[in-house]
Design an enzyme around this catalytic site. Sequence first.
Site, PDB file in Angstrom:
ATOM      1  N   CYS A  75     -16.525 -56.449  11.995  1.00 31.99           N
ATOM      2  CA  CYS A  75     -16.493 -55.115  11.445  1.00 31.99           C
ATOM      3  C   CYS A  75     -15.491 -55.102  10.297  1.00 31.99           C
ATOM      4  CB  CYS A  75     -16.056 -54.163  12.555  1.00 31.99           C
ATOM      5  SG  CYS A  75     -15.821 -52.524  11.970  1.00 31.99           S
ATOM      6  N   HIS A 170     -27.383 -58.516   8.448  1.00 32.24           N
ATOM      7  CA  HIS A 170     -27.665 -57.470   7.457  1.00 32.24           C
ATOM      8  C   HIS A 170     -28.973 -57.743   6.733  1.00 32.24           C
ATOM      9  CE1 HIS A 170     -23.704 -55.504   7.625  1.00 32.24           C
ATOM     10  NE2 HIS A 170     -23.266 -56.706   7.947  1.00 32.24           N
ATOM     11  N   GLU A 219     -26.383 -48.365  10.129  1.00 26.67           N
ATOM     12  CA  GLU A 219     -25.773 -49.417  10.937  1.00 26.67           C
ATOM     13  C   GLU A 219     -26.445 -49.588  12.281  1.00 26.67           C
ATOM     14  OE1 GLU A 219     -21.596 -49.697  11.528  1.00 26.67           O
ATOM     15  OE2 GLU A 219     -21.168 -48.868   9.555  1.00 26.67           O
ATOM     16  N   ARG A 220     -26.595 -50.846  12.635  1.00 20.27           N
ATOM     17  CA  ARG A 220     -27.017 -51.196  13.992  1.00 20.27           C
ATOM     18  C   ARG A 220     -26.045 -50.557  14.988  1.00 20.27           C
ATOM     19  NH1 ARG A 220     -26.306 -57.452  15.857  1.00 20.27           N
ATOM     20  NH2 ARG A 220     -24.160 -56.923  15.375  1.00 20.27           N
ATOM     21  N   CYS A 228     -19.522 -49.294   5.264  1.00 21.52           N
ATOM     22  CA  CYS A 228     -19.678 -50.479   6.114  1.00 21.52           C
ATOM     23  C   CYS A 228     -19.146 -51.661   5.321  1.00 21.52           C
ATOM     24  CB  CYS A 228     -21.147 -50.671   6.472  1.00 21.52           C
ATOM     25  SG  CYS A 228     -21.465 -52.149   7.454  1.00 21.52           S
ATOM     26  N   GLY A 229     -18.051 -52.236   5.796  1.00 21.19           N
ATOM     27  CA  GLY A 229     -17.386 -53.318   5.064  1.00 21.19           C
ATOM     28  C   GLY A 229     -18.203 -54.597   5.040  1.00 21.19           C
ATOM     29  N   GLY A 231     -21.301 -54.748   5.450  1.00 21.59           N
ATOM     30  CA  GLY A 231     -22.506 -54.412   4.682  1.00 21.59           C
ATOM     31  C   GLY A 231     -22.277 -54.502   3.184  1.00 21.59           C
TER      32      GLY A 231
HETATM   33  O1  ZDP Z   1     -23.097 -55.115  13.247  1.00 20.07           O
HETATM   34  C1  ZDP Z   1     -22.998 -53.970  13.735  1.00 20.07           C
HETATM   35  O2  ZDP Z   1     -23.516 -53.703  14.834  1.00 20.07           O
HETATM   36  C2  ZDP Z   1     -22.199 -52.935  12.971  1.00 20.07           C
HETATM   37  N1  ZDP Z   1     -22.550 -51.604  13.385  1.00 20.07           N
HETATM   38  C3  ZDP Z   1     -20.757 -53.226  13.246  1.00 20.07           C
HETATM   39  C4  ZDP Z   1     -19.816 -52.360  12.464  1.00 20.07           C
HETATM   40  C5  ZDP Z   1     -19.733 -52.777  10.997  1.00 20.07           C
HETATM   41  C6  ZDP Z   1     -18.781 -51.930  10.207  1.00 20.07           C
HETATM   42  N2  ZDP Z   1     -19.308 -50.688   9.784  1.00 20.07           N
HETATM   43  C7  ZDP Z   1     -18.197 -52.667   9.028  1.00 20.07           C
HETATM   44  O3  ZDP Z   1     -17.458 -52.031   8.290  1.00 20.07           O
HETATM   45  O4  ZDP Z   1     -18.407 -53.861   8.849  1.00 20.07           O
HETATM   46  C8  ZDP Z   1     -17.651 -51.513  11.040  1.00 20.07           C
END
Ligand code: ZDP
Length: 284
Positions: A75, A170, A219-220, A228-229, A231
Site C-alpha cells: 500500500c 494493477h 481499488e480492489r 492510490c500510491g 496505482g
Molecule cells: O491491492 C489492494 O488490494 C489495494 N486496495 C491496497 C491498497 C493500495 C493503496 N491505495 C495504495 O496507496 O497503494 C493503499
Amino acid sequence: MAIAFSKYHGLGNDFVLIDNRHQSEPLLTPEQAVQWCDRHFGIGADGVIFALPGQSGSDYTMRIFNSDGSEPEMCGNGIRCLAQFIAALETAAGQAPEGSKAYTIHTLAGVITPKLQPDGQITVDMGAPILLAEQIPTTLATPGEKVVNQVLEVANQPWAVTCVSMGNPHCITFVTDVATIDLADLGPQFEHHPAFPQRVNTEFIEVISRDHLKMRVWERGAGATLACGTGACAALVAGVLTDHCDRSATVELPGGPLQIEWSVTDNRVYMTGPAQQVFAGEMA
Ligand code: ZDP
C-alpha cells in the site's frame, strides 16, 4: 480492552494506524477491521494498517487490511502514513534519530524503504515493477509475457489495458477524459474479471502531457478512493511501456498530486508525496 489508534491520510486515501510493535500478530481480526473502516458504524477508513516488529533485520513490518477485510501485499499511500506514524512513536519514546529518517519495512511485497524528507514529504523506494503476466497475476498473456496494450472486454466494450504489479496487481487503461468514467459501474467489473485470479486494482488515466497524468482509481477491496500510491506507480510504468509519458511525472489523483519516477539506473520506482495525521483516539 480499549485499543489506541491514529487516523492518517495520504491525499485523502485514509487509514487507521495501530501501534502493534509489541506483538507480531495484528491486534484486530479482518472482521474487526471491516467494522472500524465503516464510515457510519465505525471510525471510517480505506484500510487498517498495523506497525509490527521487524523481520529478518528490517526496522518494522507493515500489514494492512482493506476496508472489505482482504489483505493486500502493499500500500503506497499507507506506507507513507506508516513512516510518519513510526516517526511520531519514536519521537514520543525519545528515540528519534537526527537528520532525515529512513525505515526498512517488511511487507508481503518485500522490503520497502520510506524516507522522511526535510520538507515533510515522504519518498518511498517502491522496488522494481513486476511485468510478467503470471506474476501479476493475470491470464491476459501466456506465462513469461508482458501485458501491454492488450484488449480486454469489459461492459461490452474493448479496453486497451496494460498490467503491472507493484507487489499488488494493477490494470491500467488510457482514456481521453477521466471525468466521464463511471467508476462505480466499471470498477467492480474490472476488479472481478476472470482474467485476474487475485482480483485487480484498476486505474483510468488521462494524459495531460508527457510529465503529467490524471488518474481515477477503483481499488480492489476498497472501491473508489481519492488516491492510490501503488496505482500511481503502476500507471507511470504503464505510461512508459505504452509511450504515453516520460519516466518521471506528476500523477494527479482526486486527492492531490504524487511525484513518480521509474529510475533508469536501478529499475526501481520512487514515489514522493505527503502523509498527515488527522486525529488519534481509542476504540472500545
Ligand atoms: O491491492 C489492494 O488490494 C489495494 N486496495 C491496497 C491498497 C493500495 C493503496 N491505495 C495504495 O496507496 O497503494 C493503499
